[in-house]
Design an enzyme around this catalytic site. Structure first.
Site, PDB file in Angstrom:
ATOM      1  N   ARG A 130      56.702  34.214  34.825  1.00  0.00           N
ATOM      2  CA  ARG A 130      55.371  34.799  34.986  1.00  0.00           C
ATOM      3  C   ARG A 130      54.328  33.689  34.985  1.00  0.00           C
ATOM      4  O   ARG A 130      54.479  32.685  34.279  1.00  0.00           O
ATOM      5  CB  ARG A 130      55.132  35.744  33.806  1.00  0.00           C
ATOM      6  N   THR A 407      53.668  43.603  45.334  1.00  0.00           N
ATOM      7  CA  THR A 407      54.660  42.774  44.673  1.00  0.00           C
ATOM      8  C   THR A 407      55.875  42.915  45.556  1.00  0.00           C
ATOM      9  O   THR A 407      55.882  43.699  46.486  1.00  0.00           O
ATOM     10  CB  THR A 407      54.849  43.354  43.261  1.00  0.00           C
ATOM     11  N   THR A 425      55.646  38.184  42.559  1.00  0.00           N
ATOM     12  CA  THR A 425      54.393  38.664  43.132  1.00  0.00           C
ATOM     13  C   THR A 425      53.294  37.623  43.128  1.00  0.00           C
ATOM     14  O   THR A 425      53.374  36.615  42.430  1.00  0.00           O
ATOM     15  CB  THR A 425      53.913  39.895  42.327  1.00  0.00           C
ATOM     16  N   ASN A 427      50.381  39.310  42.730  1.00  0.00           N
ATOM     17  CA  ASN A 427      49.615  40.447  42.248  1.00  0.00           C
ATOM     18  C   ASN A 427      49.186  41.282  43.445  1.00  0.00           C
ATOM     19  O   ASN A 427      49.985  41.989  44.002  1.00  0.00           O
ATOM     20  CB  ASN A 427      48.451  40.060  41.346  1.00  0.00           C
ATOM     21  N   ASP A 449      45.777  40.888  35.598  1.00  0.00           N
ATOM     22  CA  ASP A 449      46.712  41.696  34.816  1.00  0.00           C
ATOM     23  C   ASP A 449      46.479  41.573  33.323  1.00  0.00           C
ATOM     24  O   ASP A 449      47.068  42.298  32.526  1.00  0.00           O
ATOM     25  CB  ASP A 449      48.162  41.311  35.141  1.00  0.00           C
ATOM     26  N   SER A 478      52.904  42.478  32.453  1.00  0.00           N
ATOM     27  CA  SER A 478      53.334  42.932  33.771  1.00  0.00           C
ATOM     28  C   SER A 478      53.998  44.290  33.661  1.00  0.00           C
ATOM     29  O   SER A 478      54.359  44.738  32.578  1.00  0.00           O
ATOM     30  CB  SER A 478      54.325  41.917  34.345  1.00  0.00           C
ATOM     31  N   SER A 479      54.188  44.939  34.812  1.00  0.00           N
ATOM     32  CA  SER A 479      54.978  46.171  34.873  1.00  0.00           C
ATOM     33  C   SER A 479      56.278  45.964  35.636  1.00  0.00           C
ATOM     34  O   SER A 479      57.036  46.911  35.859  1.00  0.00           O
ATOM     35  CB  SER A 479      54.177  47.279  35.578  1.00  0.00           C
ATOM     36  N   GLY A 499      54.712  47.680  43.252  1.00  0.00           N
ATOM     37  CA  GLY A 499      53.905  48.883  43.055  1.00  0.00           C
ATOM     38  C   GLY A 499      52.975  48.827  41.867  1.00  0.00           C
ATOM     39  O   GLY A 499      52.508  49.869  41.400  1.00  0.00           O
TER      40      GLY A 499
HETATM   41  N1  GLY Z   1      50.936  42.233  39.116  1.00  0.00           N
HETATM   42  C1  GLY Z   1      51.512  43.510  38.791  1.00  0.00           C
HETATM   43  C2  GLY Z   1      52.428  43.434  37.606  1.00  0.00           C
HETATM   44  O1  GLY Z   1      52.869  42.357  37.240  1.00  0.00           O
HETATM   45  O2  GLY Z   1      52.682  44.425  37.006  1.00  0.00           O
END
Ligand code: GLY
Length: 596
Positions: A130, A407, A425, A427, A449, A478-479, A499
């Site tokens: 990340r 992403t 990603t 983002n 984020d 993050s998700s 997403g």
């Molecule tokens: N940038 C979207 C995520 O990391 O969730």
């Protein structure tokens, strides 16, 4: 080659199959002697398991599979597998190739997460690459003097970029778990950048949609549009010479070329010119981190998924735990009763996310508690059978125990049973829409984020608190939810999606569709999905769920939001009885599952 968009190359004369291929029009099969048996469900080992009733058919192969958001990149991965590389070699090659062919999200100027399962050692690994906030970042950096949030700054300013992690992550994976050299796995990406590739539908439309913002940045404008400012047409060759230069530096100099060498110097020079925060010291300090995977247990399966600083794995397992005792199958796929349970479990999970989740190097994240069966039981008990709750009534609840999103995800499996699930990603599509001059590298806007102000929603409408506040060298929450489902300790289903905030719920439904509703890999993707994230208090329901079902949900008190976009873009692989079943999302133009 066997591709989602390829015509049926099978020499089989089985008419039933051909009709099926024509009807679905999204099907291709690898040549396989066993394919003639597909008309009936077969329990024989090594026979593709599909039913005559199936409406959606995955790509089928016997030796390996790569599924990604862009078909040239999928082919790069398959070529690596065919040349003897393992799943990690192929994944790293796909990661670099997508940076060229899918610049909206594929990247070397962003970051992400990789989950690997190694067959021989029966070992699972999570690599956190990340992005990291620069040392000059501070908690209030995106606030105006009056304390209000400057929405634009966290999303499109040069300061929206964190230190990129992708190169470190890919090199870490390759050096520790791959078998090929960096040069070997990067060569296809270099060739695609240097020699160019034919402009394809999705990229053309995406670049047209973002033209104004991209043209505002000189380097990005030159890279993606012609000298006279016009757009590349379908089939015209797009070459990215600066990006090829950056890739070559990395091929020859390894990750140090990116973090300490000539590429770092150009990125930092660009930051200095434009008023960004990333310094040479920040670049040199970046490391990819291996973290213990999250392992969920669900009805005899292991759910191997990503720990913080992604919230994805925690909440995937949390929601699955909450609904483990419910007989979803008898309630019916996408019935109002099932969707009600999904919504209420999602509501709780995203409420918890807003308070408890952040970078584990900076904040104690209660992973064990949130993923415990006990917490799941307690929170499941709070879900009423027949009516919706309001999100304002739901709080992060651990006290009852004593994040045009773009992403991208790809999945790879090799003939040894190794599996890689990778989500990475910039983002937003094209990150902050800024390219570091002379590098061809699009920079991320991952700083958005972070929770730039507690209680203020980010670009995905997600709320957050102190645990995810901006701090120097911290990684934003993050998700992303790269996941591998193991059955008998062997990869059975590899899944993941882009997403933004919807990633968790999209991945969740792919897993439930397979484990609970016995769907094949393609059906599990094609079916309509829903999403609820606590706030705003409304559910998104894709087309395909009946009006009757929606009316029942409304009658229970649920609020349905007009669908702003299709939910996610899954790239998955199922492995059963020696056969690989690949599926690229039906929602995604130019995506491809390719097997061999
Ligand atoms: N940038 C979207 C995520 O990391 O969730």
């Amino acid at each position: 080659m066997c591709s989602l968009f390829a015509v049926n190359t099978s020499k089989e004369n089985n008419m039933k199959l051909k009709v099926l291929v024509l009807i679905t029009s999204i099907v291709s099969f690898c040549v396989s002697p066993a394919i003639a048996q597909m008309g009936t469900e077969s329990s024989a080992a090594n026979t593709p398991r599909l039913n005559t009733t199936d409406r959606f058919i995955p790509v089928i192969a016997r030796n390996g599979m790569v599924t990604s958001r862009e078909k040239m990149a999928s082919q790069v991965g398959v070529d690596i597998l065919e040349n003897g590389g393992n799943a990690v070699d192929a994944a790293v090659a796909v990661g670099f190739a997508l940076a060229v062919t899918y610049p909206q999200a594929g990247n070397i100027g962003g970051g992400g997460f990789m989950v690997i399962h190694l067959a021989e050692e029966n070992k699972s690994i999570a690599i956190d690459y990340r992005e990291m906030a620069p040392s000059g970042a501070d908690r209030d950096m995106f606030l105006n003097e009056d304390g209000s949030v400057d929405d634009n700054r966290s999303k499109y300013d040069v300061k929206a970029s964190g230190v990129p992690g992708t190169v470190a992550g890919m090199v870490h994976a390759l050096e520790n778990y791959g078998t090929m050299s960096l040069k070997e796995v990067m060569q296809p990406a270099y060739d695609l950048a240097n020699d160019g590739f034919a402009m394809y539908n999705y990229l053309q439309s995406s670049l047209n949609g973002r033209k104004e913002r991209l043209m505002a940045n000189e380097a990005a404008g030159k890279a993606f549009y012609k000298a006279d400012g016009s757009s590349y047409n379908f089939g015209e060759i797009l070459k990215q010479k600066d990006l090829a230069w950056s890739l070559k530096q990395i091929m020859d100099g390894g990750k140090d070329a990116f973090y300490k060498g000539e590429v770092a110097k150009r990125i930092v020079a660009d930051q200095e010119t434009q008023g960004g925060l990333i310094t040479m010291e920040d670049m040199a300090a970046y490391v990819a981190v291996e973290r213990p995977v999250i392992v969920g247990e669900y009805k005899g399966h292991k759910i191997i998924t990503m720990p913080p600083p992604s919230s994805g794995g925690v909440h995937l397992v949390q929601i699955m735990n909450m609904l483990e005792e419910d007989d979803l199958k008898s309630k019916g796929h996408n019935s109002a009763a099932t969707l009600h349970l999904y919504i209420e479990a999602m509501r709780q999970a995203y409420a918890d996310r807003s308070k408890y989740l952040g970078d584990p190097d900076f904040t104690d994240v209660p992973v064990d508690e949130l993923t415990s069966k006990k917490y799941a039981k307690l929170t499941r008990a709070l879900i009423p059978t027949d009516k919706s709750r309001r999100s304002t009534d739901i709080a992060p609840a651990l006290n009852i125990l004593a994040e045009s999103p773009d992403t991208t995800h790809f999945s790879v499996m090799d003939s040894h049973g190794n599996a890689v699930s990778n989500t990475y990603t910039l983002n937003f599509s094209y990150g902050n829409h800024k390219m570091a001059a002379g590098t061809g590298i699009m920079m991320n806007n991952e700083m958005d984020d972070f929770s730039v102000k507690p209680g203020t929603a980010n670009g995905y409408g997600l709320l957050g608190g102190e645990a995810n506040s901006v701090q120097p060298r911290k990684r934003p929450l993050s998700s992303m939810t790269p996941t591998i489902v193991l059955k008998d300790d062997k990869p059975f289903f590899v899944t993941g999606s882009p997403g933004g905030s919807t990633i968790i719920t999209v991945v969740l439904q792919s897993v439930f569709n397979v484990l609970e509703f016995d769907m094949n890999a393609m059906a599990a993707l094609a079916e309509p999905r829903i999403h609820h994230q606590w706030m705003p208090d409304a559910v998104i329901i894709e087309d395909g769920v009946s009006k009757d079902t929606k009316d029942i949900l409304i009658g229970m008190g649920h609020t349905i939001m007009p669908m702003p976009f299709a939910l996610g873009s899954l790239s998955t692989i199922m492995y059963k009885d020696g056969i690989f079943y690949g599926a690229a999302d039906t929602r995604s133009m130019d995506a491809a599952a390719i097997g061999y």
